[in-house]
Design an enzyme around this catalytic site. Structure first.
Site, PDB file in Angstrom:
ATOM      1  N   GLU A 145       0.832  -1.204   0.000  1.00 14.00           N
ATOM      2  CA  GLU A 145       0.000   0.000   0.000  1.00 14.00           C
ATOM      3  C   GLU A 145       0.870   1.259   0.000  1.00 14.00           C
ATOM      4  OE1 GLU A 145      -2.600  -0.476   3.373  1.00 14.00           O
ATOM      5  OE2 GLU A 145      -4.067  -1.614   2.212  1.00 14.00           O
ATOM      6  N   GLU A 158      -6.209  -7.838  -0.638  1.00 16.20           N
ATOM      7  CA  GLU A 158      -6.810  -7.715   0.688  1.00 16.20           C
ATOM      8  C   GLU A 158      -8.267  -7.307   0.557  1.00 16.20           C
ATOM      9  OE1 GLU A 158      -5.054  -5.058   3.493  1.00 16.20           O
ATOM     10  OE2 GLU A 158      -2.993  -5.630   2.991  1.00 16.20           O
TER      11      GLU A 158
END
Length: 705
Positions: free
Chosen positions: A161, A320
């Protein structure tokens, strides 16, 4: 479009190497080793076939500057591989060890007030720090040397991320890097001055050593919008450069395994220009967390539609999502009955070939201990773990049926998304601070669903010329080149819909002149047959003033109205502002929605904000009127409450039917081909399948073409 890396999908440890990847982030270093074997038992029971490993494990791998400990990682990779579970191995740079911060505090990023961001969270490092990069790339090379030929490691997961905590960095390293970035982009200081419009407020620079980053400037801190926009671009580029450096350090040693990093695309976040990032990965990955409330599943579809375009129609990876509630929102709602399965299969319906969660086992400590997981705190004898097992079996069925590798069949409409327009709408120097390009994209997407059809979401900088219709929702920034692309598209027979705050500024944040929307020195106005003179901005905070204005067709606008004149000889007014409230603002009878023939095509202007229900009426009346709804193999269903997608391969077509809300949905008329059903009653009559609350229906048809 820029050069793109060759698509390379990671193999599973199945006999064929194929199947839908299923698993999640695995953090065995949080647990004693006697838990590991039980983890693997439960993984096999749930049909888990892949995990992402070592994402936050730098301190365990390198506990001291000159000490490396790989034994625990060797052990768990070996255990997983022998159980048939593939490893997506992280570069482990998302969090640095505390000893590194103690020895080199200069690696910390700074906030806009000049304060260092303290260590202890994720991404507490400056992407422009040469010291941090040296340590990070050393770690990457060590991992590649040790695991590059390991058969159980089938993919590389770079960082995690990127930009979550260091998207904006105001340290001196960033300042020097920004100056160099500006010099590469503009070449001369005169070109930079012109681009930023520095004659306003006496900001002219005589050299690149005078370039500043937009640090806090006191109470009157209105940043030069051109400078701020370039700082957004710079931050995106610096993190992308860092990702590329990590990837290339590993690729020099281990070039044969695919590389990815997890994007963050949902309609509440899309912080990077992922249209550029997608060119630099071997397969596109995303972290998606659901939006609570009635828009839950529509928001998922919308985010996935952009992901499918970023992947250029090839399968993509859910790195995710959550089995149930998270712990980082103001309101952490858990998923309803069946939604863990439904949401996951919805991602597959929208083109994903991998379904992974954060995380495998719920943490017993730390900042995310109350984040849901595949194995909750209460253990395996729980509804949540049973739903994970149900999902694993369903995905295995779909994988065995051949879904993996099939591609989502696109629609005939492209809603255009621009990261730069999203950044631009965050400026504090606009007529309204309530603009949000990405949310307007979502609203148009939902309007198409409510009208009984489906649109794609395509980055503005990609090729959308093959669509029949393109929609520009608050695409505030349009360059002359992109305006010319739109003009050719319509002239050659396409339909364009231009939203109310589109085409106002160019790529340097200069306002297009001559009237709104001015993009392309008036080319957009000519195409639309209108000329805007002024904006009318409404808001409830203006006491005693109207908070909405009605249109002649019954629709309502509450934020932004363009005061336009109709210039085109053939321009048709489809709706105008009407009534007392419109008259107060001298808008009564002024055109609000128009249509203009141009070349072989048609150009619509929606000159005010509308809610989803009104947009759906507009779509149904003008853009999809008379079109038959999508239907696979003669299926009969209500397309306004059921999303239907098709994924096609050379051998078969897979029809996915998913309910958009909580109500039961009936799909009838299905042929007697092999059917894969989830959440359906046993013994249902052939040919009629009732989709229960939050359930899904998948039908395989053989491709006879």
């Amino acid at each position: 479009m820029a050069h793109r890396r060759t698509f390379h999908w990671p193999s599973l440890l199945t006999e064929s190497g194929r199947g839908i990847a299923f698993g999640g982030d695995y953090n065995p270093d949080q647990w004693p080793e006697d838990v590991w074997d039980d983890d693997i038992r439960l993984m096999k029971q749930a049909c888990v076939n892949t995990v992402a490993l070592a994402i936050f494990s730098w301190d365990r791998i390198q506990p001291e500057k000159h000490r490396w400990e790989f034994g625990w990682l060797d052990c768990i990779i070996d255990k997983l591989g022998k159980a048939g579970i593939a490893v997506d191995l992280a570069s482990a740079t998302a969090t640095a060890p505390l000893w590194l911060y103690e020895q080199h505090p200069e690696i910390l990023p700074h906030d806009k007030y000049g304060h260092p961001i303290n260590a202890g969270s994720r991404q507490s490092w400056s992407p422009t720090s040469p010291v941090f990069k040296e340590y990070a790339l050393t770690l990457c090379r060590k991992l590649a040397e040790r695991y590059g030929t390991n058969p159980y490691v089938t993919a590389w997961h770079m960082g995690n991320e990127y930009g979550w905590n260091n998207r904006y960095d105001y340290c001196d390293n960033a300042l020097h890097a920004f100056r160099a970035w500006c010099e590469r982009k503009y070449g001369t200081i005169e070109a930079l001055n012109a681009a930023w419009g520095t004659t306003f407020w006496g900001q002219e620079m005589s050299g690149f050593d005078e370039v500043l980053i937009p640090r806090f400037m006191g109470a009157d801190s209105m940043v030069n919008p051109g400078q701020k926009l370039d700082f957004e671009r710079f931050g995106n580029d610096m993190l992308l450069d860092f990702y590329q450096a990590e990837r290339d350090a590993i690729a020099e040693i281990c070039p044969d395994k695919p590389f990815t990093t997890n994007f963050m695309v949902s309609t509440d976040q899309c912080c990077m220009d992922y249209a550029d990032w997608a060119n630099e990965v071997d397969f596109v990955s995303n972290d998606h967390y659901f939006h609570e409330g009635e828009s839950h599943i529509d928001e998922l579809f919308c985010s996935d539609a952009l992901m499918d375009s970023l992947a250029l129609g090839r399968p993509w990876y859910v790195m995710e999502h959550s089995t149930s509630a998270v712990q980082w929102k103001d309101l952490n709602i858990r998923k309803r009955k069946g939604e863990t399965v439904r949401d996951s299969v919805a991602h597959v319906a929208m083109g994903a070939d991998a379904i992974n969660f954060f995380q495998w086992r719920a943490s017993a400590f730390g900042a995310e201990s109350f984040h849901s997981a595949m194995v909750p705190h209460a253990g395996e004898h729980t509804k949540l773990y049973r739903s994970v097992c149900e999902l694993g079996a369903a995905l295995k069925t779909l994988g065995d049926a051949g879904v993996q590798g099939s591609e989502l069949v696109r629609s005939d409409t492209a809603i255009l998304f621009s990261a730069e327009s999203e950044w631009a709408t965050r400026s504090e120097t606009l007529p309204s601070k309530k603009l949000n390009h990405w949310h307007d994209v979502r609203d148009w997407y939902r309007a198409y669903l409510d009208a009984g059809t489906r649109a794609d979401i395509v980055p503005l900088k990609y090729d959308w010329s093959g669509y029949a219709t393109v929609v520009l929702p608050t695409v505030m920034m349009l360059s002359a080149a992109d305006t010319a692309r739109l003009e050719r598209f319509v002239r050659d027979g396409g339909t364009v819909v231009v939203g109310y705050a589109s085409g106002l500024i160019d790529e340097n944040f200069h306002t297009w002149l001559g009237g709104y929307p001015g993009a392309g020195d008036g080319m957009l106005r000519t195409m639309l047959g209108i000329r805007g003179e002024e904006f009318n901005i409404l808001g409830a905070q203006a006491e005693g003033e109207p908070s909405e204005i009605r249109l002649s067709n019954g629709m309502v606008t509450r934020l932004w109205q363009n005061d336009i004149a109709v210039d085109g000889a053939d321009t048709e007014v489809l709706a105008s502002y009407a009534g007392t409230q419109a008259d107060e603002w001298d808008l009564d009878g002024t055109a609000a929605i128009t249509r203009n023939p141009y070349g072989k095509g048609m150009a619509y202007f929606v000159g005010c904000d509308l809610n989803v229900a009104d947009l759906a009426v507009f779509v149904g009346d003008h853009l999809t009127a008379g079109q038959a709804c999508e239907a696979g193999d003669g299926a009969d269903y209500d397309p306004t409450i059921t999303l239907h997608t098709e994924r096609a391969s050379a051998e078969a077509i897979f029809d996915f039917y998913l309910p958009r809300g909580k109500n039961e949905t009936v799909v009838s008329g299905i042929s007697d081909e092999p059917v894969y059903r989830f959440q359906c009653d046993e013994g249902e009559a052939p040919g009629v399948y009732t989709i229960r609350r939050n359930g899904v229906l998948v039908v395989k048809r053989y491709n006879r073409q």
